[in-house]
Design an enzyme around this catalytic site. Structure first.
Site, PDB file in Angstrom:
ATOM      1  N   GLN A 107      -9.531  71.469   3.886  1.00  0.00           N
ATOM      2  CA  GLN A 107     -10.547  72.521   3.574  1.00  0.00           C
ATOM      3  C   GLN A 107     -12.109  72.273   4.082  1.00  0.00           C
ATOM      4  O   GLN A 107     -13.085  72.797   4.229  1.00  0.00           O
ATOM      5  CB  GLN A 107     -10.346  73.169   2.050  1.00  0.00           C
TER       6      GLN A 107
ATOM      7  N   ARG B  23     -12.620  64.150  -6.528  1.00  0.00           N
ATOM      8  CA  ARG B  23     -11.135  64.280  -6.239  1.00  0.00           C
ATOM      9  C   ARG B  23     -11.273  64.836  -4.623  1.00  0.00           C
ATOM     10  O   ARG B  23     -11.685  65.974  -4.618  1.00  0.00           O
ATOM     11  CB  ARG B  23     -10.765  65.321  -7.344  1.00  0.00           C
TER      12      ARG B  23
ATOM     13  N   HIS C 202      -2.281  67.842  -0.029  1.00  0.00           N
ATOM     14  CA  HIS C 202      -2.909  69.008  -0.383  1.00  0.00           C
ATOM     15  C   HIS C 202      -2.581  69.944   0.745  1.00  0.00           C
ATOM     16  O   HIS C 202      -3.398  70.455   1.440  1.00  0.00           O
ATOM     17  CB  HIS C 202      -4.238  68.877  -0.958  1.00  0.00           C
TER      18      HIS C 202
ATOM     19  N   ASN D  52      -0.515  68.323  -4.611  1.00  0.00           N
ATOM     20  CA  ASN D  52      -1.269  69.291  -5.275  1.00  0.00           C
ATOM     21  C   ASN D  52      -0.288  70.517  -5.338  1.00  0.00           C
ATOM     22  O   ASN D  52       0.000  71.243  -4.143  1.00  0.00           O
ATOM     23  CB  ASN D  52      -2.495  69.435  -4.611  1.00  0.00           C
ATOM     24  N   GLU D  53      -0.178  71.219  -6.404  1.00  0.00           N
ATOM     25  CA  GLU D  53       0.387  72.731  -6.660  1.00  0.00           C
ATOM     26  C   GLU D  53       1.703  72.671  -5.808  1.00  0.00           C
ATOM     27  O   GLU D  53       1.908  73.430  -4.873  1.00  0.00           O
ATOM     28  CB  GLU D  53      -0.430  73.571  -6.179  1.00  0.00           C
TER      29      GLU D  53
ATOM     30  N   ASN E 295      -4.163  72.757 -12.848  1.00  0.00           N
ATOM     31  CA  ASN E 295      -5.199  73.496 -11.893  1.00  0.00           C
ATOM     32  C   ASN E 295      -4.924  74.708 -12.845  1.00  0.00           C
ATOM     33  O   ASN E 295      -3.837  75.607 -12.722  1.00  0.00           O
ATOM     34  CB  ASN E 295      -4.873  73.561 -10.513  1.00  0.00           C
TER      35      ASN E 295
ATOM     36  N   TYR F 246      -7.004  78.584 -13.224  1.00  0.00           N
ATOM     37  CA  TYR F 246      -8.097  79.500 -12.796  1.00  0.00           C
ATOM     38  C   TYR F 246      -8.177  80.869 -13.783  1.00  0.00           C
ATOM     39  O   TYR F 246      -9.168  81.214 -13.913  1.00  0.00           O
ATOM     40  CB  TYR F 246      -7.691  79.873 -11.329  1.00  0.00           C
TER      41      TYR F 246
ATOM     42  N   GLU G  10      -8.341  71.153 -11.364  1.00  0.00           N
ATOM     43  CA  GLU G  10      -9.083  72.170 -10.543  1.00  0.00           C
ATOM     44  C   GLU G  10      -9.592  73.199 -11.668  1.00  0.00           C
ATOM     45  O   GLU G  10      -8.478  73.806 -12.391  1.00  0.00           O
ATOM     46  CB  GLU G  10      -8.418  72.732  -9.704  1.00  0.00           C
TER      47      GLU G  10
ATOM     48  N   TRP H 284     -13.388  73.060  -9.043  1.00  0.00           N
ATOM     49  CA  TRP H 284     -13.145  73.476  -7.784  1.00  0.00           C
ATOM     50  C   TRP H 284     -14.180  74.644  -7.340  1.00  0.00           C
ATOM     51  O   TRP H 284     -14.159  75.706  -8.040  1.00  0.00           O
ATOM     52  CB  TRP H 284     -11.766  73.914  -7.573  1.00  0.00           C
TER      53      TRP H 284
ATOM     54  N   GLU I  41     -11.095  78.556   2.931  1.00  0.00           N
ATOM     55  CA  GLU I  41     -10.123  79.081   1.554  1.00  0.00           C
ATOM     56  C   GLU I  41      -8.717  79.412   2.315  1.00  0.00           C
ATOM     57  O   GLU I  41      -8.514  80.823   2.120  1.00  0.00           O
ATOM     58  CB  GLU I  41     -10.864  79.931   1.024  1.00  0.00           C
ATOM     59  N   TRP I  42      -8.174  78.510   2.891  1.00  0.00           N
ATOM     60  CA  TRP I  42      -6.865  78.884   3.446  1.00  0.00           C
ATOM     61  C   TRP I  42      -6.823  80.295   4.216  1.00  0.00           C
ATOM     62  O   TRP I  42      -7.518  80.442   4.929  1.00  0.00           O
ATOM     63  CB  TRP I  42      -5.853  78.618   2.495  1.00  0.00           C
TER      64      TRP I  42
HETATM   65  C1  BGC Z   1      -6.027  75.113  -4.668  1.00  0.00           C
HETATM   66  C2  BGC Z   1      -7.363  75.074  -3.719  1.00  0.00           C
HETATM   67  C3  BGC Z   1      -7.756  76.275  -3.363  1.00  0.00           C
HETATM   68  C4  BGC Z   1      -7.932  76.932  -4.706  1.00  0.00           C
HETATM   69  C5  BGC Z   1      -8.648  78.303  -4.672  1.00  0.00           C
HETATM   70  C6  BGC Z   1      -6.076  75.908  -5.690  1.00  0.00           C
HETATM   71  O1  BGC Z   1      -4.612  76.427  -5.851  1.00  0.00           O
HETATM   72  O2  BGC Z   1      -5.474  73.910  -4.903  1.00  0.00           O
HETATM   73  O3  BGC Z   1      -6.890  74.140  -2.420  1.00  0.00           O
HETATM   74  O4  BGC Z   1      -8.751  76.440  -2.812  1.00  0.00           O
HETATM   75  O5  BGC Z   1      -6.739  77.086  -5.449  1.00  0.00           O
HETATM   76  O6  BGC Z   1      -7.706  79.433  -4.139  1.00  0.00           O
END
Ligand code: BGC
Length: 502
Positions: free
Chosen positions: A44, A101, A145, A189-190, A331, A333, A399, A442, A449-450
């Site tokens: 990223q 990180r 990741h 990661n995830e 993580n 969100y 995150e 994060w 962003e992928w």
């Molecule tokens: C990921 C990150 C991503 C972030 C926001 C996480 O699931 O580890 O790489 O940018 O979410 O979508």
């Protein structure tokens, strides 16, 4: 006083009606050695996609088809941290974080995933780590990741059980080269995202489609690979290097939408399918969660799959996997609301296997990403959920963050997001006895962003993508986070904290 009273009436009325409102902040401090960090990942931010002998990874290849990314962009340059890493270190230093990180690009150090080492790639991470140390910042390093070397994907990637050997070889290289300076390792990661979005729905690289089959097969291999990398560290490196290794899981909060028992069960089931899938083998009893076992086994049988689509750990694998993490990387969100919804039995899909339906409360604030609503109460609930089901482990929030599309420096919604989410971490520690030992925002800066390319910005620093210098500029949220770190918590006199209502 009148205002305070009115506020409490609102809280009570809100709770009764299932409405979510802010709770008063807890003004207190974090434990003395609390880890404060900001996070990024290699693909990223690094750019340098073909620099100095780096091999191709699955995102390099996947994004050659521009239609898979919202703005058709790639990570070929991104924030150019391969060259501009000192700018990142300067930004981190201005925040006052204790840790950074970041992740290692597997294909940068092993262009084919196994075999020949790319020394310039190894040297890059040595330079980065040295710059961090010079700034008094500790590295917290993720091995994987999402950026698998394409050469390994060509051999089946995470669907090939040999990946546990490949990952162990890669981990050995990293521990050997960097382990004297790295005291916190995150293996993967995830794994949920890799398994379901990479090999299930196929919305992430490598874009394979097997939502009810590949999902569980790759998930199984991810767990075994993680465990092998952990055991290697534990037996051969930890005794001298004295660090910790663990895994990071993405767990968002599922709240029951109403008081019905079926909704409460549906919410717990969703938590088990999301978090328990990986947590139960590693932190729990060594197998997949009972409810997952039951649902997928029953549906598999009805659909004519024999054996079940969900693999089984052998006794030997259970021993390898159970207890293979020194901390629980979380993580977190966002959250959603859940009811039971029995799905059509003909659908072979991890999502359908759960028999749930999730939705959002329209009153929740949104963000620059459709899936991300502001639900800080879910942070505390998720932490308590982990405490209760997995024997109160040490947790690092690896995150937590918020996106917008504008990327403005005066990012007040992000300040709000961090304030309330971090305060819920504090409440979990102080009020609920959850052992959270660290927190990472994060992200350090806006980045790739992928599948959303550069359209969704998560940074507490902005990056000037319009110029080749790609300068980093602190946002209001970065200033707020820096103050919070200086105070090691919440003070009433912090201007952003001090609302009259409280
Ligand atoms: C990921 C990150 C991503 C972030 C926001 C996480 O699931 O580890 O790489 O940018 O979410 O979508």
């Amino acid at each position: 006083m009148a205002m305070k009273f009115a506020y409490w009436l609102l809280v009570i009325a809100g709770a009764a009606a299932g409405v979510y409102v802010d709770e008063p902040l807890l003004y207190d401090t974090f434990p003395p050695d609390f880890i404060w960090a900001a996070a990024t990942s290699a693909h990223q931010i690094e750019g340098g996609w073909d620099a100095d002998g780096k091999g191709l990874n699955i995102w390099d290849v996947y994004t050659t088809n521009s239609s898979v990314v919202l703005d058709g962009s790639t990570g070929q340059t991104a924030c150019n941290s391969y060259y501009f890493y000192q700018k990142d270190v300067n930004a981190l230093q201005s925040l006052g974080v204790s840790h950074y990180r970041f992740s290692i690009s597997w294909a940068r150090v092993l262009p084919n995933g196994i075999g020949e080492v790319n020394q310039p790639g190894v040297d890059y991470y040595k330079r980065l780590i040295a710059a961090l140390k010079a700034a008094n910042i500790e590295p917290m390093v993720t091995l994987y990741h999402w950026d698998l070397p394409q050469a390994l994907e060509d051999m089946g990637g995470w669907l090939n059980p040999s990946i546990a050997d490949w990952f162990e070889e890669y981990a050995r290289l990293c521990y050997t080269e960097f382990g004297n300076d790295v005291k916190i390792w995150i293996t993967i990661n995830e794994p949920w995202v890799v398994a379901y979005q990479g090999y299930g729905s196929g919305i992430n690289a490598p874009g394979k489609y097997g939502p009810g089959t590949y999902t569980y097969q790759s998930g199984h291999n991810l767990i075994l690979a993680h465990a092998r990398a952990y055991r290697l560290y534990e037996s051969e490196f930890k005794p001298t290097q004295q660090g910790k290794a663990g895994i990071t899981l993405n767990i968002n909060w599922y709240d029951p939408k109403d008081n019905q028992t079926s909704s409460q069960e549906a919410a717990e089931r969703a938590m088990q399918f999301l978090g328990g899938w990986f947590a139960n083998p590693i932190f729990g009893d060594g197998g997949y969660p009972a409810v997952m076992r039951q649902k997928v086994d029953e549906k598999s049988a009805a659909q004519g799959y024999n054996p079940s689509r969900l693999p089984v750990f052998t006794a030997e694998e259970k021993l390898l996997v159970q207890g293979s993490s020194d901390f629980f990387g979380l993580n977190y969100y966002t959250g959603s609301l859940t009811i039971e919804k029995i799905q059509d039995i003909s659908i072979v899909d991890y999502g359908a296997d759960q028999d749930i339906e999730a939705s959002y409360d329209p009153a929740w604030y949104g963000s620059g990403s459709g899936w991300l609503k502001i639900t800080p109460f879910g942070m505390r609930n998720t932490l308590k959920w982990i405490r209760d089901r997995f024997n109160n482990p040490d947790i690092i929030v690896t995150e937590n963050g918020f996106s917008d599309n504008a990327g403005n420096l005066d990012d007040l919604m992000r300040v709000y997001y961090y304030k309330h989410n971090i305060n819920n971490v504090l409440k979990a520690i102080k009020t609920d006895g959850v052992k959270v030992i660290g927190y990472a925002a994060w992200s350090l800066m806006d980045n790739y962003e992928w599948g959303s390319g550069y359209t969704q910005k998560f940074g507490i620093f902005s990056v000037d993508f319009a110029t080749a210098d790609l300068n980093r500029t602190v946002k209001a949220s970065g200033r707020y986070y820096a103050q919070l770190i200086r105070d090691n918590g919440f003070t009433v006199d912090q201007p952003c904290n001090n609302y009259p209502i409280y």
